[in-house]
Design a protein around this motif. Structure first.
Motif, PDB file in Angstrom:
ATOM      1  N   LYS A  42       0.924  -1.309  -0.125  1.00 24.48           N
ATOM      2  CA  LYS A  42       0.013  -0.013  -0.213  1.00 24.48           C
ATOM      3  C   LYS A  42       0.925   1.338   0.032  1.00 24.48           C
ATOM      4  O   LYS A  42       0.473   2.373  -0.320  1.00 24.48           O
ATOM      5  N   TYR A  45       1.837   3.765  -3.323  1.00 24.30           N
ATOM      6  CA  TYR A  45       0.779   4.863  -4.022  1.00 24.30           C
ATOM      7  C   TYR A  45       1.154   6.313  -3.154  1.00 24.30           C
ATOM      8  O   TYR A  45       0.223   6.843  -2.866  1.00 24.30           O
ATOM      9  N   PHE A  53       1.290   3.930 -11.480  1.00 24.22           N
ATOM     10  CA  PHE A  53       0.473   2.904 -11.681  1.00 24.22           C
ATOM     11  C   PHE A  53      -0.592   3.256 -13.068  1.00 24.22           C
ATOM     12  O   PHE A  53      -1.006   2.282 -13.747  1.00 24.22           O
ATOM     13  N   MET A  57      -1.281   0.644 -16.234  1.00 24.20           N
ATOM     14  CA  MET A  57      -2.677   0.427 -16.538  1.00 24.20           C
ATOM     15  C   MET A  57      -2.813   0.230 -18.026  1.00 24.20           C
ATOM     16  O   MET A  57      -3.594  -0.241 -18.698  1.00 24.20           O
ATOM     17  N   GLU A  68     -10.858  -5.772 -17.589  1.00 22.82           N
ATOM     18  CA  GLU A  68     -12.096  -5.755 -16.479  1.00 22.82           C
ATOM     19  C   GLU A  68     -12.877  -4.381 -17.254  1.00 22.82           C
ATOM     20  O   GLU A  68     -14.296  -4.677 -16.925  1.00 22.82           O
ATOM     21  N   GLU A  94     -16.457   2.525  -3.024  1.00 20.74           N
ATOM     22  CA  GLU A  94     -15.378   2.099  -3.765  1.00 20.74           C
ATOM     23  C   GLU A  94     -13.841   1.941  -2.931  1.00 20.74           C
ATOM     24  O   GLU A  94     -13.512   2.911  -2.560  1.00 20.74           O
ATOM     25  N   GLY A  96     -10.308   1.348  -2.526  1.00 19.60           N
ATOM     26  CA  GLY A  96      -9.127   1.442  -3.474  1.00 19.60           C
ATOM     27  C   GLY A  96      -9.453   2.030  -4.951  1.00 19.60           C
ATOM     28  O   GLY A  96      -9.255   1.360  -5.990  1.00 19.60           O
ATOM     29  N   GLY A  98      -8.646   4.420  -6.910  1.00 21.56           N
ATOM     30  CA  GLY A  98      -7.736   4.802  -8.060  1.00 21.56           C
ATOM     31  C   GLY A  98      -8.261   6.158  -8.505  1.00 21.56           C
ATOM     32  O   GLY A  98      -8.943   7.007  -7.822  1.00 21.56           O
ATOM     33  N   LYS A 102     -12.584   3.562 -14.163  1.00 17.68           N
ATOM     34  CA  LYS A 102     -13.390   2.402 -14.528  1.00 17.68           C
ATOM     35  C   LYS A 102     -14.676   2.663 -14.010  1.00 17.68           C
ATOM     36  O   LYS A 102     -15.632   2.162 -14.633  1.00 17.68           O
ATOM     37  N   ASP A 123      -9.561   5.810  -1.036  1.00 19.69           N
ATOM     38  CA  ASP A 123      -8.130   5.917  -1.413  1.00 19.69           C
ATOM     39  C   ASP A 123      -7.131   6.272  -0.430  1.00 19.69           C
ATOM     40  O   ASP A 123      -7.408   7.383   0.058  1.00 19.69           O
ATOM     41  N   ALA A 128      -4.756  10.252  -6.572  1.00 22.89           N
ATOM     42  CA  ALA A 128      -5.583   9.527  -7.389  1.00 22.89           C
ATOM     43  C   ALA A 128      -6.844  10.004  -7.111  1.00 22.89           C
ATOM     44  O   ALA A 128      -7.649  10.175  -7.973  1.00 22.89           O
ATOM     45  N   GLY A 150      -8.010   7.716   2.919  1.00 24.77           N
ATOM     46  CA  GLY A 150      -7.510   6.893   4.207  1.00 24.77           C
ATOM     47  C   GLY A 150      -7.555   5.529   3.856  1.00 24.77           C
ATOM     48  O   GLY A 150      -7.704   5.106   2.831  1.00 24.77           O
ATOM     49  N   PHE A 153      -8.913  -0.387   5.475  1.00 26.19           N
ATOM     50  CA  PHE A 153      -9.024  -1.219   6.623  1.00 26.19           C
ATOM     51  C   PHE A 153      -9.691  -0.314   7.775  1.00 26.19           C
ATOM     52  O   PHE A 153      -9.979  -0.716   8.740  1.00 26.19           O
ATOM     53  N   GLY A 171     -10.177  -4.202  -9.707  1.00 25.14           N
ATOM     54  CA  GLY A 171      -8.513  -4.040 -10.261  1.00 25.14           C
ATOM     55  C   GLY A 171      -7.780  -5.242  -9.770  1.00 25.14           C
ATOM     56  O   GLY A 171      -6.378  -5.079  -9.587  1.00 25.14           O
ATOM     57  N   ASN A 173      -7.544  -5.538  -6.793  1.00 25.98           N
ATOM     58  CA  ASN A 173      -6.793  -4.894  -5.487  1.00 25.98           C
ATOM     59  C   ASN A 173      -6.771  -6.148  -4.410  1.00 25.98           C
ATOM     60  O   ASN A 173      -5.758  -6.034  -3.556  1.00 25.98           O
TER      61      ASN A 173
HETATM   62  N1  SAH Z   1      -9.414   0.219  -8.443  1.00 19.97           N
HETATM   63  C1  SAH Z   1      -8.739   1.027  -9.437  1.00 19.97           C
HETATM   64  C2  SAH Z   1      -7.365   1.215  -8.943  1.00 19.97           C
HETATM   65  C3  SAH Z   1      -6.456   0.177  -8.408  1.00 19.97           C
HETATM   66  S1  SAH Z   1      -4.829   0.569  -7.814  1.00 19.97           S
HETATM   67  C4  SAH Z   1      -8.502   0.123 -10.436  1.00 19.97           C
HETATM   68  O1  SAH Z   1      -9.181  -0.929 -10.711  1.00 19.97           O
HETATM   69  O2  SAH Z   1      -7.963   0.799 -11.673  1.00 19.97           O
HETATM   70  C5  SAH Z   1      -4.952   0.214  -6.343  1.00 19.97           C
HETATM   71  C6  SAH Z   1      -5.428   1.513  -5.462  1.00 19.97           C
HETATM   72  O3  SAH Z   1      -5.732   0.813  -4.194  1.00 19.97           O
HETATM   73  C7  SAH Z   1      -4.372   2.647  -5.559  1.00 19.97           C
HETATM   74  O4  SAH Z   1      -5.030   3.764  -5.798  1.00 19.97           O
HETATM   75  C8  SAH Z   1      -3.892   2.762  -4.210  1.00 19.97           C
HETATM   76  O5  SAH Z   1      -3.729   4.049  -3.570  1.00 19.97           O
HETATM   77  C9  SAH Z   1      -5.267   1.886  -3.467  1.00 19.97           C
HETATM   78  N2  SAH Z   1      -5.003   1.317  -2.096  1.00 19.97           N
HETATM   79  C10 SAH Z   1      -4.102   0.256  -1.835  1.00 19.97           C
HETATM   80  N3  SAH Z   1      -3.982  -0.001  -0.372  1.00 19.97           N
HETATM   81  C11 SAH Z   1      -5.067   0.560   0.120  1.00 19.97           C
HETATM   82  C12 SAH Z   1      -5.686   0.919   1.497  1.00 19.97           C
HETATM   83  N4  SAH Z   1      -4.898  -0.047   2.423  1.00 19.97           N
HETATM   84  N5  SAH Z   1      -6.358   1.611   1.770  1.00 19.97           N
HETATM   85  C13 SAH Z   1      -6.967   2.500   0.826  1.00 19.97           C
HETATM   86  N6  SAH Z   1      -6.465   2.543  -0.559  1.00 19.97           N
HETATM   87  C14 SAH Z   1      -5.472   1.672  -0.821  1.00 19.97           C
END
Ligand code: SAH
Ligand code: AVI
Length: 356
Positions: A42, A45, A53, A57, A68, A94, A96, A98, A102, A123, A128, A150, A153, A171, A173
């Protein structure tokens, strides 16, 4: 974000106060002191990491994003059926998010169908979320947008109990978490939902190992730069002295457990210091820092994850080539979760030794 303020005394500049992310400091001390060094992904980013990132993509080898997007586009009718089956207002949360590239078309489709929808992207990356806000302002100004910067979790939006909550984790994630963290996160999501609420999980599927490995070892070296940027972040935020010339990117994929793993490899024996942490970390030549896992799934693994976290699998939509899946999970009564025993949940292809 928890911050600690440390007074620093530099030889060449006056005493200053630098805001240090205490969670980052803790993770770096724990990760670089471990026998197998590791750093949680994490921390990739920061602003530059998020930019890299975005570049990943669009890479030809990184099939995940375009596959996706294709499913979201081609199956928007099926998805809308689950997101908004009736007249209830929807809170779309949503994790994470980004830059929201999408999600914008999905939100557009919902608004077109007259669904009353509020979008809550969560996020860690400020960059992002800034891009996301710009995008939604330009393309969907009518959609109520409530971004939260933030850790997913820790954070959750306040939503009216009369609304349906629909959670999205796209993504792949989830693949960046190990088995325990995955169940912890999905169980936390489940604890916030009511029976019948929906979780959309975008997950990369097991496939030709060569194709997966290429996605994490692209020919232009963008993934290598993304991995290496973590060290630059530590240099900046924890005043460390990593010399990135003395580390290299290494990616692997094992079809045995379906896990792609990324490492930074020390090219020589060296010591890296942090003035802020007042620590030093020794590396032997060839020693690795494990920086990321990217889990690939089978449909059995998706079902096991869902069951272990208190969800039913309502549907699994894949692209025509079976590369990628969007799983539609429905929150079910909590009782079923309690009966699942962790020892027996993951019988299909899960690595038993993942620790970070
Ligand atoms: N969902 C988007 C982005 C994927 S990249 C897509 O599919 O294109 C992963 C994203 O998750 C990044 O923007 C990163 O900043 C975020 N991320 C990673 N760990 C995280 C966490 N613990 N809490 C919040 N965001 C997080
Ligand atoms: C965000 N996450 C799902 C990406 C992945 O595929 O694991 C991050 C990434 N790492 C290297 N390339 C992309």
């Amino acid at each position: 974000m928890i911050e600690m303020h440390l007074a620093l005394n530099h030889a060449k500049r006056p005493a200053t106060t630098l805001a240090v992310d205490a969670a980052l400091a803790r993770d770096v001390i724990a990760g670089l002191s471990a026998e197998q060094k590791f750093l949680p992904s994490k921390w990739f980013y920061d602003d530059e990491g998020s930019r890299l990132f975005q570049h990943i993509m669009a890479l030809p080898e990184y099939y995940l994003t375009r596959t996706e997007l294709g499913i979201l586009h081609n199956q928007s009718g099926e998805l809308a059926k689950w997101i908004a089956p009736d007249a209830l207002a929807v809170d779309l949360i949503e994790l994470g998010s980004g830059d929201g590239a999408k999600t914008v078309s999905l939100c557009e489709a919902l608004l077109r169908q007259g669904v009353q929808c509020t979008y809550h992207p969560i996020d860690v990356s400020k960059h992002a979320l800034t891009d996301l806000q710009r995008r939604f302002q330009a393309e969907l100004p009518a959609l109520p947008l409530r971004p939260i910067q933030g850790d997913y979790f820790e954070r959750w939006p306040g939503t009216p109990p009369s609304h349906r909550q629909v959670v999205m984790l796209l993504g792949s994630n989830l693949g960046n978490l190990n088995q325990k963290q995955s169940v912890d996160l999905l169980s936390r999501v489940r604890s916030r939902l009511l029976v019948g609420d929906v979780l959309l999980l975008g997950l990369d599927l097991k496939k030709d190992p060569g194709m997966i490995l290429a996605a994490y070892n692209d020919s232009q070296g963008v993934t290598a730069a993304f991995n290496m940027n973590l060290l630059r972040r530590l240099n900046r935020e924890l005043e460390m002295d990593f010399d990135t010339e003395h580390f290299s990117h290494y990616a692997s994929y094992s079809p045995l457990d379906g896990t792609a793993r990324s490492f930074l490899v020390s090219k020589r024996r060296q010591t890296v210091r942090s003035r802020i942490l007042d620590r030093e970390f020794n590396f032997v030549c060839g020693e690795t820092i494990y920086t990321e896992q990217s889990q690939k799934y089978s449909t059995e693994m998706i079902t096991q994850l869902a069951v272990a976290s208190g969800f039913d699998v309502a549907n699994v939509i894949t692209d025509d080539f079976g590369l990628y899946a969007i799983a539609i999970l429905r929150a079910r009564t909590q009782q079923a979760t309690r009966s699942a025993s962790p020892a027996t949940i993951f019988s299909v292809g899960w690595p038993g030794f993942m620790t970070c």
